[in-house]
Structure formats: structure tokens, C-alpha cells
Design an enzyme around this catalytic site. Structure first.
Site, short mmCIF file in Angstrom:
data_model
loop_
_atom_site.label_atom_id
_atom_site.label_comp_id
_atom_site.label_asym_id
_atom_site.label_seq_id
_atom_site.Cartn_x
_atom_site.Cartn_y
_atom_site.Cartn_z
N TYR A 1 -6.46 -23.26 -24.90
CA TYR A 1 -6.96 -23.24 -23.52
C TYR A 1 -5.82 -23.60 -22.55
CZ TYR A 1 -9.84 -23.86 -19.41
OH TYR A 1 -10.37 -23.72 -18.16
N PHE B 1 -2.23 -1.07 1.49
CA PHE B 1 -2.82 -0.68 0.21
C PHE B 1 -4.26 -1.20 0.21
CE2 PHE B 1 -4.09 -1.08 -4.19
CZ PHE B 1 -4.00 0.26 -4.53
N THR B 2 -5.17 -0.47 -0.40
CA THR B 2 -6.61 -0.72 -0.31
C THR B 2 -6.99 -2.18 -0.59
OG1 THR B 2 -6.79 0.07 -2.58
CG2 THR B 2 -7.26 1.66 -0.82
N ASP C 1 4.94 -6.89 -2.81
CA ASP C 1 4.05 -6.30 -3.81
C ASP C 1 4.97 -5.62 -4.82
OD1 ASP C 1 2.39 -4.77 -5.36
OD2 ASP C 1 1.10 -4.14 -3.71
N LYS D 1 0.90 -1.90 -14.12
CA LYS D 1 1.78 -0.76 -13.84
C LYS D 1 3.14 -0.98 -14.50
CE LYS D 1 -1.44 -0.34 -10.40
NZ LYS D 1 -2.53 -1.30 -10.17
N ARG E 1 -6.83 9.89 -2.00
CA ARG E 1 -6.09 8.90 -1.23
C ARG E 1 -6.01 9.40 0.21
NH1 ARG E 1 -5.49 4.02 -4.30
NH2 ARG E 1 -7.57 4.24 -3.51
N PHE F 1 -14.17 3.89 -1.86
CA PHE F 1 -13.73 5.02 -2.70
C PHE F 1 -14.10 4.85 -4.17
CE2 PHE F 1 -10.12 2.77 -4.55
CZ PHE F 1 -9.90 1.77 -3.60
C1 LIG Z 1 0.55 -1.13 -4.85
C2 LIG Z 1 -0.58 -1.84 -5.50
N1 LIG Z 1 -0.83 -3.11 -5.20
C3 LIG Z 1 -1.85 -3.78 -5.76
C4 LIG Z 1 -2.72 -3.18 -6.64
C5 LIG Z 1 -3.91 -3.96 -7.17
O1 LIG Z 1 -3.76 -4.26 -8.50
P1 LIG Z 1 -4.98 -4.32 -9.56
O2 LIG Z 1 -5.57 -2.94 -9.65
O3 LIG Z 1 -4.33 -4.77 -10.82
O4 LIG Z 1 -5.98 -5.30 -9.07
C6 LIG Z 1 -2.50 -1.85 -6.99
C7 LIG Z 1 -3.42 -1.17 -7.93
O5 LIG Z 1 -3.60 0.01 -7.96
C8 LIG Z 1 -1.41 -1.15 -6.40
O6 LIG Z 1 -1.18 0.14 -6.67
#
Ligand SMILES: Cc1ncc(COP(=O)(O)O)c(C=O)c1O
Length: 470
Positions: A85, A137-138, A228, A271, A395, A462
Site C-alpha cells: 500500500y 485541450f478538452t 502538459d 501516450k 475534434r 463529445f
Molecule cells: C494533450 C492532452 N492532455 C491531457 C490529456 C488527458 O489525459 P487522460 O486521458 O490520461 O486523462 C490528454 C488525453 O487525451 C491529452 O491528449
């Protein structure tokens, strides 16, 4: 008579061919369902590729997130998970890997990228503060907004022009940033949200010159920069290839120098880090680390696992070492470019230059007869799936969501469909099948009709929205 002598890809371009720096040890069966089955699957999924079952998909280019093939070395590491743990040895291996390759001092693991976005947004943003960044980014913007921040796009104009060949379309426009700082005051800027590469712009990189200049500017105004780092290795490749002075530097050296100009990073390890699950946030400031380490126990898990199993942390640690291999990155971006070169040669409208992780089809130019309110990029994902079982992602206006103030649709300039290439998963033959499908869909573009949204969830619509054909 037609010349039937077959040619390799290298021969067609008058050069020697190259191949991926790996061989395949285990395979997973995929099947192409017939057209009637695909029609049914798409209808049942509400014309949203996120709602398809993966068994109904032939070639899955929905995302490069968590879809990489791990190496035998990573799988061996999975068997060495220390599932204590607290204080798992795999945590310390991950911490060392992040310190060595990214250069940040303190690490907090999270279950994936958005877990890290949540922590850093809540810890750093004060209600009403601005968060300038190189395109939204979303999930990132949503977490910034939920923490009370106001995201402002300060990316260079070229990023919004899909056919503009500028090599560093991810750059921050320092004049735009300065105008914001002059208007609201530096103390009203929570931090710079810098992504390398910029996903929503088409996987476009930031130059080293730009991050150096940004660093100088932010030092003067006492504004932190958080990165990021999700696809920063691909960004390093573009610097190595395109920016004067970096051709002889390794990907590892470029990555480390770039991170040096930032104060910390959040990461979707799914990624670049070549794993199926995981994330982390890493910073240099001890007081901020203290805050993050305290918050992680509320939302993710103890600070030495953050929602991950020991084996997951080991796979990330090993993935970090593999991701900076120059041959790996060259072949990864090379495969994306292979697909891009075919489509460009056939005059199919895509975002140029081709970025690091995906081909972005320009749905506005595919379907000039469809207004953005009829979701052209969403319609294109549908047509590709119906044609060939290839799954892609919208997108455009659907991903952009609604303005939290006005409740109106945001209308992004870019209306794109993303064909995202998982790392180390598909072969050149798969890319050929995809390219031919895009061509077929493009040839039938004039008869394509748009979509109507019939179900819209409140957050990140989306993922779960449903549509009907017009
Ligand atoms: C540029 C970028 N930042 C953050 C994220 C968020 O990461 P996660 O999907 O692991 O939560 C993504 C995911 O697609 C991304 O492409």
C-alpha cells in the site's frame, strides 16, 4: 502495356526503405464486420464513435491514449510489481525515471492525465484568475474552469489555419500573452498552460526558441509555466528535425532542456510513456509539492501510488526509458507521416504539417456544404466507420462544447476528424487500408448529410453525446 513491376515504398520515393525498430511477439485478432453490421452498430452507438463496442471496430484510430503496445521489458516489469500500500519500490523507480528524463524534482502519481490536471488546477488556480495557453485541450480546460480559472488562447494565429505550413504552430504568441498580462495584471495569471505538442491544433510542436523566450518573459513577471508533457517526446523530435542547432542533440537531451524552462508538468502516461494506464504530476517547488501530495490522498490514493498498481508504475518507469530512443520516435512519427503523405498526394484536405500522433482531416474542406451546426467532423467519423470499420474521433464543434457564461456552442475555427495512430500497434498495411478508405469517403463527400444532436451530457459532451442523421 502497363508496367506491373511491384515497388517497395522506398523505391517509389527513390530512397531505401526503413522499418519499425521492433518485431511482433504476440498478436490480437481483429475482424471486419460487414456493411449491414456496421450500419447497425453505428446507429446503436448514436453516431458517436466513442459509443461503439471495440469488437465492432476493424482498425481503431480513435486515440493513441492507453492503446500502445508495451515491450517485453515492460511486461517483465509488470511481474515485478511491489503491491505494498505504501512505499512501493516501483514508485521510487518511477520517481527516478521522471527526475532523470524530465528533470523535475518532486513526483505525485495519478490514475491518468486528468487526475493530474485536477490536482494542479485546484492547487494553483485562485477563483477568477486567467490561464493563458497554447490552445485548449478538452479535459485540461474543464479542470481549469472547475477550479475557477478562465482559459485564454494565446497560440500563434497559424495554429488556426489548417493549410499553413509553419513548422511550429504550437508556439505561444508572446504579444497576445503580453496584451493579456497588461490588461489583467501578472498577479491575475495563475500560470501558463503550455502543451507540447498541441493536440487540438493537429499535434503541432512548440520550438525551443519559443519556450526560452516564454521563460524569460515569465521570469520577469513572476508567472509559473506548467507543461502538459503528454506528447513532449514527439515535440522533441520536431525540434531535432526542424530547429537549427538541434540536429546533433538526442531526443533525451532536447526533452530535458525543454522541461528546464518550465516549473513542472502534468502527464497522461497513456501516450508518450507507452503504457495502458497512468499519469503523474511533477514540480520543482517544494510547497506546491506538499499541497499536491496532500490532495492526492483525497482523490486518487496514497502519494506513493496515486490510483496505480505497483506494476503500472513499473511499466511507466520502463516506458520512459524506451520513449526517448531516437529510433522509436523517428519510426512513430514516420508512420504518421506515411499516412499523411499518401493523403496529401491524393489532394485530400488534412492539417499540415503532419503532426506527431495523428492525421487530422479538415472536415470543413471535405464538406463545404455542411454548416458547423450539422457537425461535419462528426459526420466524417461516421462515414469512415461505415466505409471500412475504421474508427476515428471528432475534434471540432462537438469537442469544443459550450461557453460556460453564455451556454452557446463554442465555434472553433478548426473542424477536424482525427485519425490517431497508437504506438507500436499497426503496420504499414493497416495504414494503406485507412488511406484508401479516406479516399473513398472523400470521393463521396458531396452526398454526405449532416447530423443532429439528440442527447447532450453536461461535461465533455463529445464522449457520450448521441446523434441522428439528417
Ligand atoms: C494533450 C492532452 N492532455 C491531457 C490529456 C488527458 O489525459 P487522460 O486521458 O490520461 O486523462 C490528454 C488525453 O487525451 C491529452 O491528449
Amino acid at each position: 502495356m502497363e508496367n506491373k513491376t511491384p515497388k517497395t515504398m522506398g523505391q517509389q520515393f527513390g530512397r531505401r526503405s526503413w522499418a519499425e525498430p521492433w518485431k511482433i511477439k504476440m498478436v490480437e485478432e481483429i475482424r471486419l464486420k460487414d456493411r449491414t453490421q456496421r450500419e447497425r452498430a453505428m446507429r446503436e452507438a448514436g453516431y458517436n464513435t466513442f459509443l461503439l463496442r471495440s469488437e465492432d471496430v476493424y482498425i481503431d484510430l480513435l486515440t493513441d491514449s492507453g492503446t500502445s503496445a508495451m515491450s517485453d521489458h515492460q511486461w517483465a516489469g509488470m511481474m515485478q510489481g511491489d503491491e505494498a500500500y505504501a512505499g512501493s519500490r516501483n514508485f521510487y523507480n518511477l520517481e527516478s525515471a521522471v527526475q532523470e528524463y524530465y528533470g523535475y524534482r518532486y513526483l505525485v502519481p495519478t490514475h491518468q492525465g486528468r487526475g493530474a490536471e485536477h490536482l494542479i488546477s485546484q492547487a494553483v488556480i485562485k477563483k477568477g484568475q486567467y490561464v493563458p495557453g497554447n490552445m485548449y485541450f478538452t479535459t485540461t480546460r474543464l479542470h481549469q474552469e472547475l477550479a475557477g480559472g478562465i482559459f485564454v488562447d494565446v497560440i500563434v494565429d497559424e495554429a488556426h489555419q489548417p493549410a499553413n505550413p509553419y513548422p511550429f504552430k504550437g508556439n505561444i504568441d508572446l504579444a497576445k500573452l503580453d496584451a493579456l498580462v497588461q490588461k489583467v495584471g501578472a498577479d491575475q495569471i495563475a500560470y501558463i498552460s503550455l502543451a507540447g505538442t498541441v493536440n487540438m491544433a493537429g499535434g503541432q510542436p512548440v520550438s525551443m526558441q519559443n519556450v526560452r523566450a516564454l521563460h524569460d518573459y515569465c521570469q520577469k513577471h513572476d508567472i509559473p509555466i506548467y507543461l502538459d508533457a503528454t506528447r513532449m517526446v514527439e515535440n522533441a523530435f520536431f525540434i531535432q528535425e526542424q530547429e537549427p542547432g538541434f540536429a546533433d542533440k538526442s531526443i533525451a537531451e532536447i526533452l530535458k532542456e525543454f522541461c528546464l524552462y518550465t516549473d513542472g508538468a502534468w502527464m497522461s502516461a497513456k501516450k508518450d510513456n507507452l503504457v495502458n494506464i497512468g499519469g503523474w504530476v511533477a514540480v520543482n517547488d517544494e510547497a506546491l509539492f506538499d499541497e499536491l501530495r496532500n490532495m492526492v490522498v483525497i482523490f486518487e490514493g496514497l502519494h506513493t501510488y496515486g490510483g496505480l498498481a505497483g506494476r503500472d508504475m513499473e511499466a511507466i518507469a520502463r516506458g520512459i526509458v524506451e520513449m526517448v530512443n531516437d529510433d522509436h520516435v523517428r519510426s512513430r512519427v514516420g508512420q504518421v507521416r506515411y499516412l499523411g503523405d499518401l493523403l496529401t498526394a491524393w489532394n485530400i484536405p488534412i492539417v499540415l504539417p503532419v503532426g506527431g500522433h495523428a492525421i487530422f482531416l479538415d472536415a470543413r474542406r471535405f464538406y463545404p456544404h455542411l454548416p458547423q451546426e450539422q457537425f461535419p467532423a462528426q459526420a466524417l467519423t461516421m462515414e469512415l466507420y461505415l466505409d471500412s470499420g475504421v474508427r476515428s474521433m471528432e475534434r471540432g464543434i462537438v469537442s469544443a462544447g459550450r461557453d460556460p457564461e453564455t451556454g452557446e456552442h463554442r465555434h472553433p475555427k478548426l473542424e477536424l476528424t482525427r485519425l490517431t495512430i497508437p504506438r507500436r500497434v499497426y503496420t504499414q498495411a493497416h495504414m494503406d487500408v485507412v488511406a484508401e478508405s479516406v479516399k473513398a469517403v472523400h470521393e463521396n463527400a458531396a452526398t454526405t448529410r449532416g447530423l443532429k444532436m439528440v442527447y447532450e451530457p453536461k461535461y465533455l459532451r463529445f464522449f457520450q453525446a448521441r446523434f441522428e442523421r439528417l
